[in-house]
Design an enzyme around this catalytic site. Structure first.
Site, PDB file in Angstrom:
ATOM      1  N   GLU A 242       0.839  -1.211  -0.014  1.00 32.81           N
ATOM      2  CA  GLU A 242       0.072  -0.042  -0.157  1.00 32.81           C
ATOM      3  C   GLU A 242       0.877   1.323   0.041  1.00 32.81           C
ATOM      4  O   GLU A 242       0.762   2.198   0.778  1.00 32.81           O
ATOM      5  CB  GLU A 242      -0.774   0.087   1.249  1.00 32.81           C
TER       6      GLU A 242
ATOM      7  N   GLU B 195      -6.464  -7.839  -1.347  1.00 32.26           N
ATOM      8  CA  GLU B 195      -6.822  -8.117   0.164  1.00 32.26           C
ATOM      9  C   GLU B 195      -8.517  -7.925   0.252  1.00 32.26           C
ATOM     10  O   GLU B 195      -8.649  -7.015  -0.578  1.00 32.26           O
ATOM     11  CB  GLU B 195      -6.025  -7.052   1.050  1.00 32.26           C
TER      12      GLU B 195
HETATM   13  C1  GLA Z   1      -4.192  -2.880   4.762  1.00 35.71           C
HETATM   14  C2  GLA Z   1      -2.639  -3.571   4.715  1.00 35.71           C
HETATM   15  C3  GLA Z   1      -2.739  -4.824   5.396  1.00 35.71           C
HETATM   16  C4  GLA Z   1      -3.761  -4.713   6.593  1.00 35.71           C
HETATM   17  C5  GLA Z   1      -4.981  -4.469   6.257  1.00 35.71           C
HETATM   18  C6  GLA Z   1      -6.021  -4.492   7.417  1.00 35.71           C
HETATM   19  O1  GLA Z   1      -5.005  -3.029   3.470  1.00 35.71           O
HETATM   20  O2  GLA Z   1      -2.299  -3.639   3.431  1.00 35.71           O
HETATM   21  O3  GLA Z   1      -1.543  -4.836   6.093  1.00 35.71           O
HETATM   22  O4  GLA Z   1      -3.095  -3.660   7.388  1.00 35.71           O
HETATM   23  O5  GLA Z   1      -5.035  -2.989   5.837  1.00 35.71           O
HETATM   24  O6  GLA Z   1      -7.365  -3.892   7.006  1.00 35.71           O
END
Ligand code: GLA
Ligand code: ZN
Length: 681
Positions: A156, A312
């Protein structure tokens, strides 16, 4: 690489999760249990190594890959491939203490202490060197291991750094862009408030206690931060690509995240992936979340115009939501199918095994602290695994093809959000874009979400809500688009400034768009939150009084036909919705933001006029949508019900469909259960 493939080493729908076995190295039996559970859940991949730096390089120059070797190789022996992350989203404490320059400096010019993640400087030569050293080792060790199918770069990627190194790089970037200070002073309009620069060294970024209201500076700073981050990313992947150019690289993007302009990464990515965390069940219905998630899926697919990854999503709760609601029965399946329906070729979770400590310990995971597989979450995940297996052959070599696109442009958004007036109570760029998008989503019509620099020629209908900033040759390309027989729809707050956020003079909307739309715009009235106007339409299918809010643009038609007029205020009777014939096409303009009760029939008539296919040949009930993926394997039809009640829909007449999940043969009217979804062939 085939355009539908995410990774050539495993050309299949991927099912997996972030997996952090390094948190469990001291607990015997856990890794073996995890493998057993992953197989049971139908996993074919795991994302490993996100935030593992301190376990991989516990001391400077001292590396330990033994645990990672074991993880990658054992997973592989069990049929689970690795998406290997570079660990650069967070760094070891020793690095911060030895090299203070790697820590990020915030907008208040205070350098952060060690902590958290995304807390590094993208310019720092030390951080770049450390990244190269780590990534070189990872690539030497794993890039030719068949278990590794993809690189997940950092995590991210986000944020801005205001440190002296970044400031110097910014000035260098500006010199290259403007060559002379005179040109920069003109572009930034520095004569206003006596801000003219006489030396490059005087230029500072928009720091908290400095110059924060110079729009040209703000834009260029945002552009620079994006480019510097892209540059860092390109440095990051260099050693990986040098050692094996065939392993694709991705970065996981975020929902409505617009601090960086993601479009600038696209030439250097092999696949787009994103992290979907809608707040399901936080509202009286699921509609808003479903719409916003659909919009983001389409935005992600449109970036590369090919299948993307849902890197994710949560198996159930998201620990950073206001109240962390469990996903109700059906929701995980429905939201997974939603991702597939919009072109995702993966369903992945954060995360596999729940952490025992720190701030994400109550984020749900496939396997929770209870350590069992006899849980609703585990069963739901395993069900998605089954679904992906069943759909793989029909779905993999397909995507969504759209003849409609909405322009959602990030530089434009930066400029709109920076603007003082006309409506500091909110211009709501995202919501406005989604309200136009909604008409297509509800009708089962595929819609791309694109940047204004993208080629428009493959579309029949283009919607450009609030295209305030006209940069490059966008106005010219919009005119050509309409001339060639296509339909353009735009709204108030369009065509007002150039790429430096400097106002155009003369006829507006600028650069000839006044002729495309057939009017000249005189002024802008902004309504307060409690006020409204209306668009009154006296004839035809759109007849009636339709409430409108936010902005009332005062326009004087030249060649445009007036479809609707303001129903209230001192400009009652002036044009509020117009249509102009331009070349072989038509350009519509909403001078104010109408209620959806007008947008819906308006777009339905355009859909019909252009003969654009609806996935189900008919409008759909509220809360229900449908879409089609097509490609080398024919067509697959998706129907999604976001209502908490069951619903009936009619399949196109005269056709039999096979339900790819249940095997049933279906035709005519079919039922979808509450939060249900069907995938049909
Ligand atoms: C983000 C991050 C993950 C985790 C999630 C939790 O998407 O990439 O590492 O922290 O949030 O929702
Ligand atoms: Zn910096």
């Amino acid at each position: 690489m085939n355009k539908y493939e995410i990774t050539p080493r495993l050309p299949k729908l991927l099912h997996g999760a972030d997996y952090n076995p390094e948190q469990w190295l001291k607990v015997p039996g856990i890794f073996e249990k995890d493998i057993e559970y992953m197989k049971k859940a139908g996993f074919n991949c795991a994302t490993v190594g996100v935030f593992s730096w301190s376990m991989l390089e516990p001391e400077e120059g001292v590396y330990d890959f033994s645990w990672l070797d074991k993880v990658i190789n054992t997973l592989y022996e069990n049929g689970i491939y690795t998406i290997l992350a570079t660990p650069t989203g967070a760094r070891p404490v020793w690095m911060t203490h030895k090299y203070p320059e790697v820590s990020r400096v915030e907008r208040n010019l205070v350098r952060n202490r060690h902590g958290g993640r995304h807390n590094h400087c993208y310019t720092s030569p030390v951080y770049r060197r450390k990244t190269r050293e780590m990534n070189t080792r990872l690539a030497e060790r794993y890039a030719n291991n068949p278990a590794v199918i993809m690189w997940h770069i950092s995590n991210e990627i986000s944020g801005q750094c205001f440190c002296p190194l970044c400031q110097a790089a910014f000035r260098k970037w500006l010199k290259k862009k403007y060559v002379t200070l005179e040109a920069l002073n003109d572009a930034w309009y520095t004569t206003f408030w006596s801000q003219r620069y006489t030396d490059w060294e005087q230029i500072e970024p928009p720091v908290e206690n400095g110059m924060t209201v110079m729009h040209g500076l703000n834009l260029d700073w945002n552009r620079f931060c994006t480019e510097q981050t892209v540059d860092f990313y390109r440095e990051e992947i260099k050693p990986l690509k040098e050692i094996n150019p065939d392993i694709p690289c991705t970065i996981n993007l975020m929902m409505f995240h617009t601090v960086l302009d993601y479009s600038k990464f696209m030439p250097y990515l092999d696949a787009v992936s994103w992290d979907a965390y809608p707040m399901w069940h936080n509202h009286t219905d699921e509609f808003g979340n479903a719409l916003a998630t659909a919009f983001n899926h389409d935005w992600m697919r449109s970036y590369m115009d090919k299948p993307f990854m849902m890197m994710e999503n949560t198996p159930s709760t998201t620990n950073w939501h206001g109240s962390c609601r469990l996903k109700a029965p059906g929701m995980l399946k429905l939201s997974s199918i939603q991702a597939l329906a919009h072109g995702s070729n993966t369903v992945q979770y954060f995360q596999f095994r729940q952490s025992n400590g720190s701030c994400e310990k109550f984020h749900s995971a496939v396997v929770s602290h209870r350590g069992k597989d006899d849980t609703m979450i585990f069963k739901n995940v395993a069900e998605v695994g089954e679904i992906l297996k069943k759909l793989n052959d029909d779905l993999y070599y397909t995507t969504v093809n759209a003849r409609v696109a909405i322009i959602y442009d990030i530089e434009n958004k930066w400029a709109i959000e920076d603007s003082k007036g006309p409506r500091n109570d909110g211009m709501h760029y995202d919501d406005i874009a989604m309200s136009h998008y909604r008409a297509f989503w509800e009708n089962g019509v595929a819609c791309d979400v694109i940047d204004s620099t993208k080629d428009f020629s493959k579309y029949d209908i283009l919607i450009a809500p609030m295209l305030y900033m006209l940069k490059d040759d966008v106005a010219k390309r919009l005119a050509e688009f309409v001339k060639s027989g296509k339909t353009l729809v735009s709204t108030y707050f369009t065509g007002l400034v150039n790429e430096n956020d400097l106002c155009y003079n003369g006829d507006l909307p600028a650069l000839g768009l006044n002729e495309v739309f057939g009017f000249w715009e005189e002024d802008i009235d902004a309504l307060c939150d409690h006020q409204s106007n209306e668009i009154v339409i006296n004839s035809g299918a759109l007849s009636g009084s339709h409430t409108s809010i936010y902005i009332c643009d005062l326009i004087h038609p030249t060649t445009a036909e007036v479809i609707g007029r303001y129903g209230k205020d001192w400009y009652k009777g002036m044009a509020a919705l117009t249509k102009n014939r331009f070349g072989d096409g038509e350009a519509y303009y909403f001078a104010t933001h109408p209620d959806y009760s007008l947008l819906k029939p308006f777009y339905e008539s355009l859909i019909d006029k252009h003969g654009i296919r609806r996935a189900l040949n008919a409008p759909l009930p509220f809360g229900v949508t449908a879409s089609i993926r097509e490609g080398e394997n024919g067509e697959v039809l998706f129907i999604e019900n976001f209502l908490r009640d069951s619903v009936k829909v009619s399949l196109p007449e005269g056709k039999d469909y096979t339900d790819l999940l249940s095997g049933e043969i279906l035709s005519g009217e079919i039922e979808l259960e509450p939060l249900g979804a069907r995938v049909l062939k």
